[in-house]
Design a protein around this motif. Structure first.
Motif, mmCIF file in Angstrom:
data_model
loop_
_atom_site.group_PDB
_atom_site.id
_atom_site.type_symbol
_atom_site.label_atom_id
_atom_site.label_comp_id
_atom_site.label_asym_id
_atom_site.label_seq_id
_atom_site.Cartn_x
_atom_site.Cartn_y
_atom_site.Cartn_z
ATOM 1 N N ALA A 152 0.995 -1.145 0.025
ATOM 2 C CA ALA A 152 -0.001 -0.165 -0.030
ATOM 3 C C ALA A 152 0.936 1.157 0.053
ATOM 4 C CB ALA A 152 -0.792 -0.240 1.125
ATOM 5 N N HIS A 153 1.134 1.710 -1.202
ATOM 6 C CA HIS A 153 1.854 2.944 -1.353
ATOM 7 C C HIS A 153 1.130 3.863 -2.394
ATOM 8 C CE1 HIS A 153 4.853 6.000 -1.660
ATOM 9 N NE2 HIS A 153 5.659 5.461 -0.825
ATOM 10 N N PRO A 154 0.508 5.206 -1.930
ATOM 11 C CA PRO A 154 -0.259 6.059 -2.859
ATOM 12 C C PRO A 154 0.480 6.292 -4.067
ATOM 13 C CG PRO A 154 -0.054 7.126 -1.044
ATOM 14 C CD PRO A 154 0.562 5.695 -0.457
ATOM 15 N N SER A 191 8.274 6.518 -4.500
ATOM 16 C CA SER A 191 9.006 5.865 -3.341
ATOM 17 C C SER A 191 10.314 5.706 -3.496
ATOM 18 C CB SER A 191 8.119 4.655 -3.103
ATOM 19 O OG SER A 191 8.805 3.713 -2.367
ATOM 20 N N LYS A 192 11.008 5.905 -2.408
ATOM 21 C CA LYS A 192 12.567 5.395 -2.528
ATOM 22 C C LYS A 192 12.668 4.159 -1.780
ATOM 23 C CE LYS A 192 15.251 8.158 -0.168
ATOM 24 N NZ LYS A 192 15.671 9.400 0.285
ATOM 25 N N LEU A 193 12.110 4.060 -0.453
ATOM 26 C CA LEU A 193 12.125 2.932 0.143
ATOM 27 C C LEU A 193 11.236 1.653 0.247
ATOM 28 C CD1 LEU A 193 12.376 4.803 3.874
ATOM 29 C CD2 LEU A 193 14.192 4.473 2.042
ATOM 30 N N ASN A 194 10.054 1.754 0.175
ATOM 31 C CA ASN A 194 9.048 0.826 -0.258
ATOM 32 C C ASN A 194 9.241 -0.070 -1.679
ATOM 33 O OD1 ASN A 194 7.132 0.020 1.815
ATOM 34 N ND2 ASN A 194 7.664 2.424 1.894
ATOM 35 N N LYS A 195 9.761 0.940 -2.882
ATOM 36 C CA LYS A 195 10.006 0.593 -4.127
ATOM 37 C C LYS A 195 11.033 -0.473 -3.954
ATOM 38 C CE LYS A 195 11.397 3.422 -7.102
ATOM 39 N NZ LYS A 195 11.409 4.619 -7.869
ATOM 40 N N HIS A 208 3.981 -1.246 3.624
ATOM 41 C CA HIS A 208 3.628 0.452 3.733
ATOM 42 C C HIS A 208 4.484 1.464 4.548
ATOM 43 C CE1 HIS A 208 1.781 0.645 7.627
ATOM 44 N NE2 HIS A 208 1.600 -0.732 7.644
ATOM 45 N N PRO A 209 4.556 2.564 3.878
ATOM 46 C CA PRO A 209 5.131 3.650 4.565
ATOM 47 C C PRO A 209 4.112 3.859 5.945
ATOM 48 C CG PRO A 209 4.124 4.548 2.636
ATOM 49 C CD PRO A 209 3.900 2.935 2.480
ATOM 50 N N LEU A 210 4.949 4.284 6.938
ATOM 51 C CA LEU A 210 3.871 4.812 8.164
ATOM 52 C C LEU A 210 3.285 6.295 7.962
ATOM 53 C CD1 LEU A 210 3.289 3.641 11.046
ATOM 54 C CD2 LEU A 210 5.199 5.188 11.888
ATOM 55 N N TYR A 211 2.089 6.223 7.655
ATOM 56 C CA TYR A 211 1.320 7.510 7.325
ATOM 57 C C TYR A 211 0.497 7.828 8.915
ATOM 58 C CZ TYR A 211 2.334 7.980 2.502
ATOM 59 O OH TYR A 211 2.850 8.204 1.391
ATOM 60 N N TRP A 212 0.776 8.740 9.313
ATOM 61 C CA TRP A 212 0.132 9.560 10.511
ATOM 62 C C TRP A 212 -0.017 8.153 11.636
ATOM 63 C CZ3 TRP A 212 0.097 14.126 11.976
ATOM 64 C CH2 TRP A 212 0.506 14.914 11.064
ATOM 65 N N TYR A 213 1.218 7.549 11.924
ATOM 66 C CA TYR A 213 1.450 6.514 12.864
ATOM 67 C C TYR A 213 0.435 5.423 12.364
ATOM 68 C CZ TYR A 213 3.292 10.484 14.961
ATOM 69 O OH TYR A 213 3.991 11.417 15.290
ATOM 70 N N ILE A 247 7.396 -2.151 7.573
ATOM 71 C CA ILE A 247 6.961 -0.731 7.441
ATOM 72 C C ILE A 247 8.173 0.332 7.452
ATOM 73 C CG2 ILE A 247 6.119 1.100 9.249
ATOM 74 C CD1 ILE A 247 3.950 -0.971 10.121
ATOM 75 N N THR A 248 8.014 1.193 6.607
ATOM 76 C CA THR A 248 9.042 2.186 6.814
ATOM 77 C C THR A 248 8.511 3.625 7.354
ATOM 78 O OG1 THR A 248 8.285 3.256 4.534
ATOM 79 C CG2 THR A 248 9.987 1.271 4.338
ATOM 80 N N ALA A 249 9.388 3.947 8.395
ATOM 81 C CA ALA A 249 9.070 5.296 8.947
ATOM 82 C C ALA A 249 10.125 6.454 8.782
ATOM 83 C CB ALA A 249 8.983 4.881 10.498
ATOM 84 N N GLY A 250 9.657 7.610 8.432
ATOM 85 C CA GLY A 250 10.538 8.521 8.118
ATOM 86 C C GLY A 250 11.408 9.022 9.473
ATOM 87 N N SER A 251 10.793 9.010 10.650
ATOM 88 C CA SER A 251 11.571 9.284 11.724
ATOM 89 C C SER A 251 12.501 7.956 12.317
ATOM 90 C CB SER A 251 10.583 9.709 13.200
ATOM 91 O OG SER A 251 9.763 10.521 12.602
ATOM 92 N N GLU A 252 13.312 8.789 13.154
ATOM 93 C CA GLU A 252 14.421 7.832 13.937
ATOM 94 C C GLU A 252 13.698 6.898 14.716
ATOM 95 O OE1 GLU A 252 17.463 7.684 12.755
ATOM 96 O OE2 GLU A 252 17.309 9.538 11.185
ATOM 97 N N SER A 256 13.115 8.433 18.306
ATOM 98 C CA SER A 256 11.913 9.301 18.434
ATOM 99 C C SER A 256 10.609 8.455 19.011
ATOM 100 C CB SER A 256 11.589 9.974 17.213
ATOM 101 O OG SER A 256 10.976 9.127 16.066
ATOM 102 N N TYR A 257 10.664 7.276 18.803
ATOM 103 C CA TYR A 257 9.324 6.216 19.081
ATOM 104 C C TYR A 257 9.748 5.861 20.523
ATOM 105 C CZ TYR A 257 7.530 6.750 14.360
ATOM 106 O OH TYR A 257 7.024 7.235 13.427
ATOM 107 N N ASP A 258 9.790 6.707 21.549
ATOM 108 C CA ASP A 258 10.067 6.341 22.896
ATOM 109 C C ASP A 258 9.420 7.225 23.837
ATOM 110 O OD1 ASP A 258 12.502 4.864 24.459
ATOM 111 O OD2 ASP A 258 11.896 7.076 25.345
ATOM 112 N N GLY A 296 13.817 6.858 7.658
ATOM 113 C CA GLY A 296 13.564 7.105 6.048
ATOM 114 C C GLY A 296 13.904 8.388 5.664
ATOM 115 N N PHE A 297 13.869 9.445 6.539
ATOM 116 C CA PHE A 297 14.265 10.711 5.706
ATOM 117 C C PHE A 297 15.452 11.011 5.557
ATOM 118 C CE2 PHE A 297 10.493 12.057 8.636
ATOM 119 C CZ PHE A 297 9.296 12.253 7.525
ATOM 120 N N ASN A 298 16.424 10.487 6.339
ATOM 121 C CA ASN A 298 17.895 10.552 6.032
ATOM 122 C C ASN A 298 18.459 9.315 6.004
ATOM 123 O OD1 ASN A 298 18.058 13.183 6.403
ATOM 124 N ND2 ASN A 298 17.261 13.050 8.520
#
Ligand SMILES: Cc1cc2nc3c(=O)[nH]c(=O)nc-3n(C[C@H](O)[C@H](O)[C@H](O)COP(=O)(O)O)c2cc1C
Length: 182
Positions: free
Chosen positions: A11-13, A18-22, A67-72, A108-113, A116-118, A154-156
């Motif tokens: 699921a990627h719109p 896409s860089k990662l999911n592709k 899928h990419p993580l979109y709004w958690y 899942i791919t997430a933009g944030s490090e 940050s999920y803590d 994923g952002f960096n």
């Protein structure tokens, strides 16, 4: 031993952007026991073919949501897919045992490090907490929840980390057995 049949719901719109999911998809799509369904391509109008999707579920042993993580959470089509396909009497409820014993894996791919999920990080909650609705959905459907595969940052991301993650994803699916992945 029979190879488990794997259904990968992608699921990627905007798959072309896409860089990662592709890359992750390319890493596993050619495996002979993997069936890929690109949900945005199949259902651009969100009119999910429930019967077809349920039949596909019946024919596979491991179900992957990638899928990419979109709004958690997931991009919208995967929510629509769950709402329509996981029907009472099929996936849950007294007679809803069609998915019992099948394995479920979130990729899942997430933009944030990761940091940050803590509870003291920017996103306040751990990824395990964020993914609780998926885990409980799998549980209600009598599926066997697997430790999710998350690509953070994923952002960096650098090329080496992405290459390594793709390789280990491929190896994970190549070596997947239903017996040992509890
Ligand atoms: C609408 C939208 C919502 C997003 N929400 C999150 C989020 O909740 N957490 C996060 O870490 N990254 C979030 N991101 C970043 C994406 O997860 C990231 O860009 C994506 O995983 C990269 O994968 P891709 O190259 O396959 O698109 C979001 C991006 C978009 C466009």
């Amino acid at each position: 031993m029979n190879m488990p049949k794997i259904l990968l719901l992608f699921a990627h719109p905007h798959p072309r952007k896409s860089k990662l999911n592709k890359r992750l998809l390319q890493a596993v799509a050619d495996l002979e026991n993997v069936t890929v369904k690109q949900l945005y391509e199949l259902y651009p109008d969100f009119q999910i073919d429930v019967e077809k999707e349920q039949q596909a579920l019946l024919e596979h042993d491991l179900i992957i949501f990638q899928h990419p993580l979109y709004w958690y959470s997931s991009p919208a089509i995967l929510k629509e897919w769950q709402d329509c396909v996981l029907e009472h009497g099929f996936a849950y409820g007294e007679t809803g045992t069609a998915l019992a014993g099948k394995h479920f894996l979130s990729v899942i791919t997430a933009g944030s490090e990761r940091t940050s999920y803590d509870p003291i990080g920017r996103n306040q909650f751990t990824m395990e907490q964020m993914l609780a609705p998926f885990e409980q959905t799998a549980g209600l459907c009598h599926m066997v929840w697997q430790p999710p595969r998350i690509l953070y940052g994923g952002f960096n991301i650098d090329k080496e980390t992405l290459d390594q993650h793709c390789q280990s994803y491929r190896e994970h699916l190549q070596n997947y057995t239903l017996e040992t992945e509890q």
